[in-house]
Scaffold this motif. Sequence first.
Motif, PDB file in Angstrom:
ATOM      1  N   ASN A   2       0.840  -1.193   0.000  1.00 41.48           N
ATOM      2  CA  ASN A   2       0.000   0.000   0.000  1.00 41.48           C
ATOM      3  C   ASN A   2       0.871   1.238   0.000  1.00 41.48           C
ATOM      4  OD1 ASN A   2      -2.506  -1.314   0.086  1.00 41.48           O
ATOM      5  ND2 ASN A   2      -2.290  -1.648   2.271  1.00 41.48           N
ATOM      6  N   SER A   4       0.814   5.880  -0.623  1.00 45.35           N
ATOM      7  CA  SER A   4       0.081   7.138  -0.697  1.00 45.35           C
ATOM      8  C   SER A   4       0.829   8.069  -1.633  1.00 45.35           C
ATOM      9  CB  SER A   4      -0.005   7.790   0.680  1.00 45.35           C
ATOM     10  OG  SER A   4      -0.667   6.953   1.585  1.00 45.35           O
ATOM     11  N   VAL A   5       0.111   9.064  -2.153  1.00 47.55           N
ATOM     12  CA  VAL A   5       0.760  10.076  -2.990  1.00 47.55           C
ATOM     13  C   VAL A   5       1.866  10.734  -2.171  1.00 47.55           C
ATOM     14  CG1 VAL A   5       0.415  12.270  -4.167  1.00 47.55           C
ATOM     15  CG2 VAL A   5      -1.289  10.462  -4.387  1.00 47.55           C
ATOM     16  N   ASP A   7       4.766   9.190  -1.459  1.00 49.46           N
ATOM     17  CA  ASP A   7       5.704   8.141  -1.056  1.00 49.46           C
ATOM     18  C   ASP A   7       6.725   7.921  -2.165  1.00 49.46           C
ATOM     19  OD1 ASP A   7       4.216   7.829   1.248  1.00 49.46           O
ATOM     20  OD2 ASP A   7       3.353   5.888   0.675  1.00 49.46           O
ATOM     21  N   VAL A  28      -2.242   7.255  -6.997  1.00 45.15           N
ATOM     22  CA  VAL A  28      -2.564   5.878  -6.613  1.00 45.15           C
ATOM     23  C   VAL A  28      -3.884   5.540  -7.293  1.00 45.15           C
ATOM     24  CG1 VAL A  28      -3.112   4.330  -4.706  1.00 45.15           C
ATOM     25  CG2 VAL A  28      -1.391   6.122  -4.397  1.00 45.15           C
ATOM     26  N   ASP A  32      -7.784   1.672  -1.821  1.00 42.78           N
ATOM     27  CA  ASP A  32      -7.119   1.629  -0.509  1.00 42.78           C
ATOM     28  C   ASP A  32      -5.596   1.629  -0.593  1.00 42.78           C
ATOM     29  OD1 ASP A  32      -9.624   1.555   0.784  1.00 42.78           O
ATOM     30  OD2 ASP A  32      -9.735  -0.618   0.488  1.00 42.78           O
ATOM     31  N   GLY A  33      -5.024   2.351  -1.532  1.00 35.52           N
ATOM     32  CA  GLY A  33      -3.577   2.477  -1.628  1.00 35.52           C
ATOM     33  C   GLY A  33      -2.866   1.343  -2.344  1.00 35.52           C
ATOM     34  N   TYR A  37       0.365   2.300  -9.516  1.00 33.17           N
ATOM     35  CA  TYR A  37       0.782   3.635  -9.119  1.00 33.17           C
ATOM     36  C   TYR A  37       1.342   4.367 -10.330  1.00 33.17           C
ATOM     37  CZ  TYR A  37       0.938   1.151  -4.646  1.00 33.17           C
ATOM     38  OH  TYR A  37       0.631   0.373  -3.572  1.00 33.17           O
ATOM     39  N   PRO A  59       7.733   5.482   2.911  1.00 26.86           N
ATOM     40  CA  PRO A  59       6.725   6.495   3.248  1.00 26.86           C
ATOM     41  C   PRO A  59       7.286   7.913   3.161  1.00 26.86           C
ATOM     42  CG  PRO A  59       6.738   4.746   4.883  1.00 26.86           C
ATOM     43  CD  PRO A  59       7.931   4.539   3.996  1.00 26.86           C
TER      44      PRO A  59
END
Length: 62
Positions: A2, A4-5, A7, A28, A32-33, A37, A59
Amino acid sequence: MNASVGDRLLVHGHVVGQADRTGEIIEVRGPDGSPPYLVRFDDGHETLVYPGPDAIIEPQEV
């Protein structure tokens, strides 16, 4: 996996002598991540990535 934008994605080279590639996740597209990507690599190239076992998500530093 997973993410997030913001990362960072690190993809290890597949063969001896091939450099690792790093880039920022800018979108993404999975729920849910999850992958895929949209990644902007350090050389400016943008591509849609489904990371494999040779990839690591770092992260975003807050």
